[in-house]
Design an enzyme around this catalytic site. Structure first.
Site, short mmCIF file in Angstrom:
data_model
loop_
_atom_site.label_atom_id
_atom_site.label_comp_id
_atom_site.label_asym_id
_atom_site.label_seq_id
_atom_site.Cartn_x
_atom_site.Cartn_y
_atom_site.Cartn_z
N GLU A 1 -2.84 -16.68 2.67
CA GLU A 1 -3.55 -15.43 2.32
C GLU A 1 -5.05 -15.68 2.40
O GLU A 1 -5.57 -16.58 1.78
CB GLU A 1 -3.14 -14.96 0.92
CG GLU A 1 -3.97 -13.81 0.37
CD GLU A 1 -4.03 -12.60 1.29
OE1 GLU A 1 -2.98 -12.08 1.67
OE2 GLU A 1 -5.17 -12.19 1.66
N GLY B 1 -1.53 -10.00 -3.03
CA GLY B 1 -1.17 -8.62 -3.38
C GLY B 1 -1.65 -7.65 -2.31
O GLY B 1 -1.19 -6.52 -2.24
N GLY B 2 -2.61 -8.10 -1.49
CA GLY B 2 -3.06 -7.29 -0.35
C GLY B 2 -3.70 -5.98 -0.73
O GLY B 2 -4.26 -5.83 -1.81
N THR B 3 -3.60 -5.05 0.19
CA THR B 3 -4.26 -3.75 0.03
C THR B 3 -3.75 -3.02 -1.21
O THR B 3 -4.53 -2.51 -2.02
CB THR B 3 -3.96 -2.87 1.27
OG1 THR B 3 -4.31 -3.59 2.43
CG2 THR B 3 -4.73 -1.57 1.21
N HIS C 1 16.54 20.53 -19.17
CA HIS C 1 15.56 21.58 -19.42
C HIS C 1 14.59 21.13 -20.53
O HIS C 1 15.04 20.56 -21.52
CB HIS C 1 16.26 22.87 -19.88
CG HIS C 1 15.29 23.93 -20.31
ND1 HIS C 1 14.57 24.67 -19.40
CD2 HIS C 1 14.88 24.33 -21.54
CE1 HIS C 1 13.78 25.50 -20.06
NE2 HIS C 1 13.94 25.31 -21.37
C1 LIG Z 1 -6.78 3.75 -0.81
C2 LIG Z 1 -5.33 3.48 -0.51
C3 LIG Z 1 -4.36 3.98 -1.36
C4 LIG Z 1 -3.02 3.73 -1.12
N1 LIG Z 1 -2.09 4.26 -1.96
C5 LIG Z 1 -0.78 4.05 -1.72
C6 LIG Z 1 0.20 4.56 -2.60
O1 LIG Z 1 -0.10 5.19 -3.60
N2 LIG Z 1 1.50 4.30 -2.33
C7 LIG Z 1 1.89 3.59 -1.21
O2 LIG Z 1 3.08 3.39 -1.00
N3 LIG Z 1 0.97 3.10 -0.36
C8 LIG Z 1 -0.35 3.30 -0.60
N4 LIG Z 1 -1.28 2.77 0.26
C9 LIG Z 1 -0.81 1.98 1.42
C10 LIG Z 1 -0.43 0.57 0.98
O3 LIG Z 1 -1.52 -0.03 0.33
C11 LIG Z 1 -0.03 -0.25 2.19
O4 LIG Z 1 0.94 0.45 2.92
C12 LIG Z 1 0.56 -1.58 1.76
O5 LIG Z 1 -0.39 -2.33 1.06
C13 LIG Z 1 1.01 -2.35 3.00
O6 LIG Z 1 1.42 -3.62 2.61
P1 LIG Z 1 1.40 -4.80 3.66
O7 LIG Z 1 2.14 -5.89 3.00
O8 LIG Z 1 1.89 -4.36 4.98
O9 LIG Z 1 -0.14 -5.17 3.89
P2 LIG Z 1 -1.34 -5.46 2.92
O10 LIG Z 1 -1.05 -5.00 1.55
O11 LIG Z 1 -2.54 -4.91 3.59
O12 LIG Z 1 -1.44 -7.04 2.87
C14 LIG Z 1 -1.74 -7.82 3.98
C15 LIG Z 1 -2.37 -9.11 3.52
O13 LIG Z 1 -2.54 -9.97 4.64
C16 LIG Z 1 -3.76 -10.66 4.53
N5 LIG Z 1 -4.16 -11.10 5.86
C17 LIG Z 1 -4.46 -10.33 6.92
N6 LIG Z 1 -4.70 -11.08 7.99
C18 LIG Z 1 -4.55 -12.36 7.61
C19 LIG Z 1 -4.67 -13.61 8.28
N7 LIG Z 1 -4.94 -13.67 9.57
N8 LIG Z 1 -4.48 -14.73 7.56
C20 LIG Z 1 -4.16 -14.69 6.24
N9 LIG Z 1 -4.03 -13.55 5.57
C21 LIG Z 1 -4.21 -12.38 6.24
C22 LIG Z 1 -4.69 -9.63 3.92
O14 LIG Z 1 -5.80 -10.25 3.29
C23 LIG Z 1 -3.76 -8.94 2.93
O15 LIG Z 1 -3.83 -9.55 1.66
C24 LIG Z 1 -2.64 2.97 0.02
C25 LIG Z 1 -3.60 2.45 0.88
C26 LIG Z 1 -4.93 2.69 0.61
C27 LIG Z 1 -5.96 2.12 1.54
#
Ligand SMILES: Cc1cc2nc3c(=O)[nH]c(=O)nc-3n(C[C@H](O)[C@H](O)[C@H](O)COP(=O)(O)OP(=O)(O)OC[C@H]3O[C@@H](n4cnc5c(N)ncnc54)[C@H](O)[C@@H]3O)c2cc1C
Length: 460
Positions: free
Chosen positions: A35, A40-42, A442
């Site tokens: 990571e 926890g990512g996005t 209800h």
């Molecule tokens: C403002 C906002 C609000 C949202 N609200 C919702 C919601 O309410 N409900 C919902 O279902 N979805 C919501 N989403 C969408 C949701 O956040 C994403 O669909 C979800 O996080 C996707 O998960 P993922 O595991 O695919 O990627 P991510 O959560 O983006 O995680 C990917 C991870 O990979 C890491 N990474 C990337 N490239 C590399 C690399 N080369 N080497 C090492 N690490 C790397 C990144 O740092 C990141 O931590 C929202 C998105 C945003 C932007």
């Protein structure tokens, strides 16, 4: 440097990677998770968790301003302490991130690397100065806010969903480019915090993926909060205007501009696949940069899978997590789960929220089926009236011949929760009459779902 050998490498600790890593490690495999930013990512750090925490603060402010409507007296003006709001959000985010980080670090057979990962070959990944090797590699790199080629964008400061997370003050006037899900959530929360807010949308209506009546109802909801909306802004350019930023929104009639103190770009997301050296592994992407996968999330290279937003098959946390479930079921349980088994479902977290499942009315019409619809405004839903939250409406669509439930939209109080009774029936593949005959509690918004299924009319 010797090359550490693993059974599996997971690139990205978003919403699929950590769960998969823990499952694989639990099955006795030696797993590396890489990571580059925040575990926890996005979702955890800059998406779902912080925005919904902020939405809760905004709702509290909104309700406090409306207190007198409920007979509750609050002396003085309602003000929002943005430092407190941010601290509350940071605490909720940290709890989630730290819990997940600890789980990865404390699990036997699992090693967490904190750096950027890049392919060297189809079995090797460079992580900082190290080279990791494994027979199975799982890509979970997610996406980031896209920055469109907008004239002048390079000359002005702009915010994204990520940098919005650092704000601990109230922008005087927030101009948001993009009137879809992310833009709308930020718009309503900042308006309720006290900012002036203008949404600039290129299309003729907000959230153009939804049905037109949903777009109109959402527009009414946010306009009632005092948000200004500029639609049909087909060619947007940006200029600095003293300390402010001006968005030129009308190319035909000259200088029609929106001037604000801050600019938020919410015009879509792009996958983080451009800096992975996927070509060195031979992994194929489509024209938008999404990794091409089959129904079980295998890429074109045997031994490499892609999960979550980077494969373009979902775009939500629950779809990313479901990707993990599909891969784990196939690899470890002999259960051939597939992406095509899943039903579209998501929510828009404005207040009141929109819960969605399955087809929109437009999609149902296009399907060529004989579509029936049951619909009711929230003004005729007792729970909504009692709560004083009567904006929005609900609609369920069914196939008049097969009795299959095709889809539903619930825009109203608790719409994000109430939608699940329809969604679960869709997964159960039962005729709509099962739901029509269910007795719901209800007073709830959900209790009207059986009622509207008893009032079906041809979809107009
Ligand atoms: C403002 C906002 C609000 C949202 N609200 C919702 C919601 O309410 N409900 C919902 O279902 N979805 C919501 N989403 C969408 C949701 O956040 C994403 O669909 C979800 O996080 C996707 O998960 P993922 O595991 O695919 O990627 P991510 O959560 O983006 O995680 C990917 C991870 O990979 C890491 N990474 C990337 N490239 C590399 C690399 N080369 N080497 C090492 N690490 C790397 C990144 O740092 C990141 O931590 C929202 C998105 C945003 C932007």
């Amino acid at each position: 440097m010797p090359m550490p050998d693993f059974d599996a490498i997971v690139i990205g600790a978003g919403q699929a990677g950590p769960s998969l890593a823990l499952r694989l490690a639990g099955a006795g495999m030696k797993v590396a998770v890489v990571e580059r930013k925040a575990v926890g990512g996005t979702c955890v750090n800059t998406g779902c968790t912080p925005t919904k925490t902020l939405v809760a603060s905004a709702y509290a402010a909104h309700l406090a301003r409306r207190a007198s409507e409920y007979g509750v007296a609050i002396a003085g003006e309602i003000s929002v302490d943005m430092k407190w709001v941010k601290a509350r959000k940071d605490a909720v985010v940290a709890q989630s991130r730290l819990g997940l980080t600890a789980a990865l670090m404390e699990t036997a057979n699992c090693t967490l690397y904190r750096d950027h990962a890049r392919f060297i070959s189809s079995r090797e990944v460079a992580v900082g100065d190290e080279r990791l090797r494994a027979e199975q590699i799982f890509i979970n790199v997610g996406g980031r806010a896209s920055t469109p080629a907008m004239p002048g964008l390079d000359k002005v400061d702009h915010l994204t969903n990520s940098t919005m997370m650092d704000l601990n003050f109230l922008p005087r006037h927030l101009v948001i480019i993009g009137g879809s899900y992310i833009g709308l959530e930020f718009a309503q929360m900042y308006r309720r915090f006290g900012s002036e807010v203008t949404i600039v949308e290129m299309k003729p209506r907000l959230i153009p993926r939804e049905d037109e009546d949903i777009s109109s109802a959402v527009q009414e909801i946010v306009e009632r909060d005092g948000i200004t909306i500029r639609l049909n802004a087909e060619c947007i350019s940006l200029v600095r205007n003293g300390g402010d930023v001006a968005a030129i929104v009308d190319c035909q009639d000259g200088a029609s501009e929106v001037v604000g103190s801050h600019l938020l770009l919410a015009v879509g997301r792009r996958p983080n696949t451009d800096d992975l050296a996927l070509d060195l592994a031979g992994v194929e992407c489509d024209e938008r940069g999404h990794i091409v996968v089959d129904d079980q999330l295998r890429t074109n290279v045997p031994g490499i899978w892609a999960l979550g937003d980077c494969n373009g098959k979902g775009g939500f946390t629950h779809t990313a997590y479901n990707d993990y479930e599909i891969v784990a079921a196939n690899l470890l349980d002999g259960d051939q789960r597939r992406v095509s088994d899943r039903i579209t479902a998501y929510a828009l977290y404005i207040d009141p929220p929109l819960g969605r499942a399955g087809m929109t009315a437009a999609e149902a019409r296009r399907s060529g089926r004989r579509v029936l619809a049951g619909q009711r405004p929230m003004t005729r839903v007792a729970r909504a009236v009692e709560k004083g939250e009567t904006q929005g409406f609900m609609r369920v669509l069914v196939d008049g011949d097969t009795k299959e439930i095709l889809g539903a939209s619930i825009l109203g109080p608790g719409g994000d929760e109430a939608i699940h009774s329809v969604l679960d029936m869709m997964y159960a593949k039962v005729p709509y009459t099962v739901l029509q005959r269910a007795i719901h509690i209800h007073p709830t918004v959900s209790e009207l779902i059986p009622t509207i299924l008893g009032e079906l009319q041809p979809l107009r």
